[in-house]
Design an enzyme around this catalytic site. Sequence first.
Site, PDB file in Angstrom:
ATOM      1  N   ASP A   8     -51.884  61.599  -7.624  1.00 31.32           N
ATOM      2  CA  ASP A   8     -52.948  61.844  -8.603  1.00 31.32           C
ATOM      3  C   ASP A   8     -54.025  62.712  -7.965  1.00 31.32           C
ATOM      4  O   ASP A   8     -54.174  62.727  -6.738  1.00 31.32           O
ATOM      5  CB  ASP A   8     -53.611  60.510  -9.010  1.00 31.32           C
ATOM      6  N   GLN A  40     -56.233  70.067 -12.227  1.00 33.47           N
ATOM      7  CA  GLN A  40     -57.202  69.734 -13.277  1.00 33.47           C
ATOM      8  C   GLN A  40     -57.745  71.026 -13.900  1.00 33.47           C
ATOM      9  O   GLN A  40     -58.352  71.847 -13.206  1.00 33.47           O
ATOM     10  CB  GLN A  40     -58.356  68.930 -12.672  1.00 33.47           C
ATOM     11  N   ARG A  74     -48.453  67.971 -12.519  1.00 36.25           N
ATOM     12  CA  ARG A  74     -49.027  67.378 -13.733  1.00 36.25           C
ATOM     13  C   ARG A  74     -50.290  68.178 -14.040  1.00 36.25           C
ATOM     14  O   ARG A  74     -51.140  68.348 -13.158  1.00 36.25           O
ATOM     15  CB  ARG A  74     -49.398  65.914 -13.518  1.00 36.25           C
ATOM     16  N   ALA A  87     -60.618  64.103 -15.083  1.00 36.04           N
ATOM     17  CA  ALA A  87     -61.318  62.911 -15.578  1.00 36.04           C
ATOM     18  C   ALA A  87     -62.675  62.677 -14.920  1.00 36.04           C
ATOM     19  O   ALA A  87     -63.378  61.751 -15.298  1.00 36.04           O
ATOM     20  CB  ALA A  87     -60.433  61.689 -15.339  1.00 36.04           C
ATOM     21  N   THR A 116     -51.922  65.335 -21.712  1.00 38.50           N
ATOM     22  CA  THR A 116     -53.103  65.389 -22.585  1.00 38.50           C
ATOM     23  C   THR A 116     -52.823  64.644 -23.880  1.00 38.50           C
ATOM     24  O   THR A 116     -51.667  64.515 -24.292  1.00 38.50           O
ATOM     25  CB  THR A 116     -53.488  66.858 -22.911  1.00 38.50           C
ATOM     26  N   ARG A 131     -63.541  55.304 -16.428  1.00 40.58           N
ATOM     27  CA  ARG A 131     -63.207  56.695 -16.786  1.00 40.58           C
ATOM     28  C   ARG A 131     -62.616  56.756 -18.191  1.00 40.58           C
ATOM     29  O   ARG A 131     -62.900  57.651 -18.963  1.00 40.58           O
ATOM     30  CB  ARG A 131     -62.208  57.282 -15.772  1.00 40.58           C
ATOM     31  N   ARG A 132     -61.792  55.743 -18.517  1.00 40.39           N
ATOM     32  CA  ARG A 132     -61.182  55.742 -19.858  1.00 40.39           C
ATOM     33  C   ARG A 132     -62.252  55.501 -20.931  1.00 40.39           C
ATOM     34  O   ARG A 132     -62.200  56.102 -21.993  1.00 40.39           O
ATOM     35  CB  ARG A 132     -60.095  54.658 -19.969  1.00 40.39           C
TER      36      ARG A 132
HETATM   37  P1  FDA Z   1     -59.679  64.482 -24.645  1.00 44.92           P
HETATM   38  O1  FDA Z   1     -60.458  63.669 -23.700  1.00 44.92           O
HETATM   39  O2  FDA Z   1     -60.372  65.586 -25.360  1.00 44.92           O
HETATM   40  O3  FDA Z   1     -59.000  63.494 -25.657  1.00 44.92           O
HETATM   41  C1  FDA Z   1     -58.329  63.966 -26.814  1.00 44.92           C
HETATM   42  C2  FDA Z   1     -58.287  62.808 -27.790  1.00 44.92           C
HETATM   43  O4  FDA Z   1     -57.452  61.765 -27.263  1.00 44.92           O
HETATM   44  C3  FDA Z   1     -59.641  62.127 -28.026  1.00 44.92           C
HETATM   45  O5  FDA Z   1     -60.366  62.768 -29.042  1.00 44.92           O
HETATM   46  C4  FDA Z   1     -59.209  60.719 -28.401  1.00 44.92           C
HETATM   47  O6  FDA Z   1     -58.801  60.689 -29.743  1.00 44.92           O
HETATM   48  C5  FDA Z   1     -58.006  60.491 -27.520  1.00 44.92           C
HETATM   49  N1  FDA Z   1     -58.398  59.882 -26.241  1.00 44.92           N
HETATM   50  C6  FDA Z   1     -58.453  60.463 -25.026  1.00 44.92           C
HETATM   51  N2  FDA Z   1     -58.807  59.571 -24.084  1.00 44.92           N
HETATM   52  C7  FDA Z   1     -58.997  58.393 -24.732  1.00 44.92           C
HETATM   53  C8  FDA Z   1     -59.359  57.086 -24.301  1.00 44.92           C
HETATM   54  N3  FDA Z   1     -59.601  56.818 -23.032  1.00 44.92           N
HETATM   55  N4  FDA Z   1     -59.458  56.108 -25.229  1.00 44.92           N
HETATM   56  C9  FDA Z   1     -59.193  56.361 -26.539  1.00 44.92           C
HETATM   57  N5  FDA Z   1     -58.833  57.594 -27.003  1.00 44.92           N
HETATM   58  C10 FDA Z   1     -58.739  58.582 -26.116  1.00 44.92           C
HETATM   59  N6  FDA Z   1     -57.213  63.062 -14.556  1.00 44.92           N
HETATM   60  C11 FDA Z   1     -57.494  63.390 -13.282  1.00 44.92           C
HETATM   61  O7  FDA Z   1     -58.595  63.850 -12.996  1.00 44.92           O
HETATM   62  N7  FDA Z   1     -56.551  63.185 -12.308  1.00 44.92           N
HETATM   63  C12 FDA Z   1     -55.320  62.700 -12.584  1.00 44.92           C
HETATM   64  O8  FDA Z   1     -54.505  62.549 -11.678  1.00 44.92           O
HETATM   65  C13 FDA Z   1     -55.025  62.375 -13.932  1.00 44.92           C
HETATM   66  N8  FDA Z   1     -53.819  61.851 -14.284  1.00 44.92           N
HETATM   67  C14 FDA Z   1     -53.503  61.707 -15.617  1.00 44.92           C
HETATM   68  C15 FDA Z   1     -52.231  61.309 -16.003  1.00 44.92           C
HETATM   69  C16 FDA Z   1     -51.883  61.269 -17.335  1.00 44.92           C
HETATM   70  C17 FDA Z   1     -50.499  60.880 -17.727  1.00 44.92           C
HETATM   71  C18 FDA Z   1     -52.846  61.624 -18.328  1.00 44.92           C
HETATM   72  C19 FDA Z   1     -52.499  61.645 -19.784  1.00 44.92           C
HETATM   73  C20 FDA Z   1     -54.119  61.942 -17.965  1.00 44.92           C
HETATM   74  C21 FDA Z   1     -54.470  61.970 -16.615  1.00 44.92           C
HETATM   75  N9  FDA Z   1     -55.757  62.284 -16.224  1.00 44.92           N
HETATM   76  C22 FDA Z   1     -56.007  62.580 -14.902  1.00 44.92           C
HETATM   77  C23 FDA Z   1     -56.855  62.195 -17.201  1.00 44.92           C
HETATM   78  C24 FDA Z   1     -57.175  63.523 -17.844  1.00 44.92           C
HETATM   79  O9  FDA Z   1     -57.712  64.398 -16.884  1.00 44.92           O
HETATM   80  C25 FDA Z   1     -58.200  63.343 -18.967  1.00 44.92           C
HETATM   81  O10 FDA Z   1     -59.355  62.818 -18.414  1.00 44.92           O
HETATM   82  C26 FDA Z   1     -57.699  62.441 -20.081  1.00 44.92           C
HETATM   83  O11 FDA Z   1     -56.350  62.638 -20.333  1.00 44.92           O
HETATM   84  C27 FDA Z   1     -58.439  62.739 -21.373  1.00 44.92           C
HETATM   85  O12 FDA Z   1     -58.286  64.084 -21.697  1.00 44.92           O
HETATM   86  P2  FDA Z   1     -57.379  64.626 -22.907  1.00 44.92           P
HETATM   87  O13 FDA Z   1     -56.646  65.811 -22.417  1.00 44.92           O
HETATM   88  O14 FDA Z   1     -56.568  63.538 -23.488  1.00 44.92           O
HETATM   89  O15 FDA Z   1     -58.451  65.198 -23.940  1.00 44.92           O
END
Ligand code: FDA
Length: 300
Positions: free
Chosen positions: A125, A155, A176, A181, A218, A280-281
């Site tokens: 990660d 990222q 990935r 985050a 994502t 973070r979530r």
């Molecule tokens: P965005 O945050 O814009 O979310 C899009 C939509 O998804 C939101 O509008 C909401 O509807 C839904 N959503 C997203 N997160 C939610 C939540 N927590 N609760 C409820 N709904 C939610 N980051 C990093 O820095 N290092 C890493 O190693 C990883 N590893 C990783 C693995 C995997 C499998 C995933 C999917 C993500 C990561 N991340 C990560 C996290 C990533 O960088 C990012 O912070 C999150 O995926 C949220 O970004 P989105 O791309 O989903 O877009």
Amino acid sequence: MNPIHQLLTSALSFFPKPFVKPFAMHYIAGEKLDDAVRVVRTLNSKKMMATLDVLGENVSTRGECLMSVRACERVLHAIHEHRLNGNLSLKLTQLGLTIDEEFCASNVRSVLEIARDYGNFVRIDMEDSSTTSATLKLYERLRSDGFENVGIVIQANLRRSEDDMKRLLPLKANVRLCKGAYAEPETLAFTGRDEIRSNYLRLLNVLLSAKCYVGIATHDEVLLQSSLQTLQEKHFEKASYEFQMLHGVKTTLRGHLVESGHRLRVYVPFGEQWHAYSMRRFKENPRLASTVLRALFSQD
Ligand code: FDA
């Protein structure tokens, strides 16, 4: 982030853990390996793959790092024993990156060796930007030591990611790709939603064109649509990428992707160190404010 959400997210980090735990558990398989195994079995039965993560980061003693190594090894044994379709994700600060890089390298190597014996794969990660250079350096070193069963994360919010990615192309790295985050300063990171999305798509295109296997991580539906369009227009084979999502987030989306024949992997965290991960979530959850406020007012 709206002001109420921002206030609640900051406040939650000071709330007593017993109050926060029920919300956190939405994103976590449970505290035990058995909980994670159960969740992965269910995912596998729905044609979804998994990556298991033993929660914990920024570990401060060598003893704790060694405990994390053992926990990672137990996950690999369990995947093998239960014939799960899954691999392992780990954080280098959990294995000693900020204590001693040599110590961390030897810890990761011992996990990778077990994974290699099982024909399995380990994803490193990516954590906050203070660790990016050291993480990439260690990844490159592991690859030059001959480990093929290791992947990395890029990222899209970081300005440096395009240069980092260029270093990974000749290695045909398994990457990935996520937005990122961690809260980073504007000098290091794009902060606008659209600029992060366009950087994401730019990076995705280059990685796939260079024949790097990509985990498209994502839940952003706009980004997912654009990614699907790119995949289709450029005829990238389904075996050259997978979609990745987090346990507890946008579960209906996953089904649609799987039904359309795409590979999909769910990130399944478990363990007792759930606090930092769940914070973070919470920050990313647009409905957090209403959920917490409802819970506060429904307390007896
Ligand atoms: P965005 O945050 O814009 O979310 C899009 C939509 O998804 C939101 O509008 C909401 O509807 C839904 N959503 C997203 N997160 C939610 C939540 N927590 N609760 C409820 N709904 C939610 N980051 C990093 O820095 N290092 C890493 O190693 C990883 N590893 C990783 C693995 C995997 C499998 C995933 C999917 C993500 C990561 N991340 C990560 C996290 C990533 O960088 C990012 O912070 C999150 O995926 C949220 O970004 P989105 O791309 O989903 O877009």
